[in-house]
Design a protein around this motif. Sequence first.
Motif, PDB file in Angstrom:
ATOM      1  N   THR A 124      -6.368   7.325  -4.839  1.00 34.66           N
ATOM      2  CA  THR A 124      -7.105   6.702  -3.902  1.00 34.66           C
ATOM      3  C   THR A 124      -6.591   5.031  -3.978  1.00 34.66           C
ATOM      4  O   THR A 124      -6.466   4.510  -5.054  1.00 34.66           O
ATOM      5  N   LEU A 125      -6.248   4.730  -2.674  1.00 32.54           N
ATOM      6  CA  LEU A 125      -5.649   3.369  -2.657  1.00 32.54           C
ATOM      7  C   LEU A 125      -6.434   2.466  -1.784  1.00 32.54           C
ATOM      8  O   LEU A 125      -7.057   2.957  -0.640  1.00 32.54           O
ATOM      9  N   ARG A 126      -7.008   1.404  -2.518  1.00 33.01           N
ATOM     10  CA  ARG A 126      -8.019   0.787  -1.737  1.00 33.01           C
ATOM     11  C   ARG A 126      -7.287  -0.548  -1.174  1.00 33.01           C
ATOM     12  O   ARG A 126      -6.548  -1.314  -1.842  1.00 33.01           O
ATOM     13  N   PHE A 127      -7.697  -0.615   0.117  1.00 27.89           N
ATOM     14  CA  PHE A 127      -7.097  -2.016   0.812  1.00 27.89           C
ATOM     15  C   PHE A 127      -8.251  -2.729   1.099  1.00 27.89           C
ATOM     16  O   PHE A 127      -9.456  -2.409   1.492  1.00 27.89           O
ATOM     17  N   ARG A 128      -8.019  -4.258   0.647  1.00 30.75           N
ATOM     18  CA  ARG A 128      -8.936  -5.118   0.766  1.00 30.75           C
ATOM     19  C   ARG A 128      -8.347  -6.327   1.835  1.00 30.75           C
ATOM     20  O   ARG A 128      -7.335  -6.732   1.583  1.00 30.75           O
ATOM     21  N   MET A 139       1.715   3.403   1.703  1.00 26.36           N
ATOM     22  CA  MET A 139       2.534   4.930   1.818  1.00 26.36           C
ATOM     23  C   MET A 139       3.736   4.832   0.781  1.00 26.36           C
ATOM     24  O   MET A 139       4.261   5.759   0.203  1.00 26.36           O
ATOM     25  N   ASN A 140       4.109   3.765   0.641  1.00 31.77           N
ATOM     26  CA  ASN A 140       5.532   3.624  -0.483  1.00 31.77           C
ATOM     27  C   ASN A 140       4.798   3.886  -1.698  1.00 31.77           C
ATOM     28  O   ASN A 140       5.612   4.629  -2.498  1.00 31.77           O
ATOM     29  N   LEU A 141       3.948   3.395  -2.229  1.00 29.60           N
ATOM     30  CA  LEU A 141       3.141   3.504  -3.456  1.00 29.60           C
ATOM     31  C   LEU A 141       2.897   5.038  -3.365  1.00 29.60           C
ATOM     32  O   LEU A 141       3.306   5.662  -4.636  1.00 29.60           O
TER      33      LEU A 141
END
Length: 173
Positions: A124-128, A139-141
């Motif tokens: 899970t990638l959280r954006f803040r 997406m790159n990560l």
Amino acid sequence: MLAPPVKSGPRFNTMITSDKVRVIDEEGENLGVMYTKEAIEQAAGVGLDLVEVSPNADPPVCKFLDVGKFRYEAQKKATLARKTQKTQEIKEIKMRPNIDDHDYDVKMRAIHKFIGEGDKVKVTLRFRGRELSHQQLGMNLLKRVQDDTAEDAKIEAYPRMEGRQMLMVLSPK
């Protein structure tokens, strides 16, 4: 009027509905096809029960066995199978799009450990805040995670956005 109680397990002796059955004695020798009543009498003569081991065969296959012992062995086998089975869990790894290299390495060790244990991993990638406008970083990560786990994991769910987070699911190969 009450219905007769439903018995679990194999049919034996008078519960066998077929007229003729293929009979196997206590040593495993095939005695051939015979009438059910005759087979029950032979089994009783040896001091055992006639147990239906393969009801779907034509004719059904029955064996001279002790029913109590047969049920006990089947129950033990089922318990052992239940004990040894591994349930697959979903482990979650949370990251941020601008994660540092060392933190990334720690998360990757955890992902490799979980996949090695046979569990699925949900990344899970959280954006803040303003990070949401730089989704290509996320997406790159996730592409980097995918490349680093290529040998021992396959992607079950490709990266997708859900609100403010990007998700990807990996499962063992």
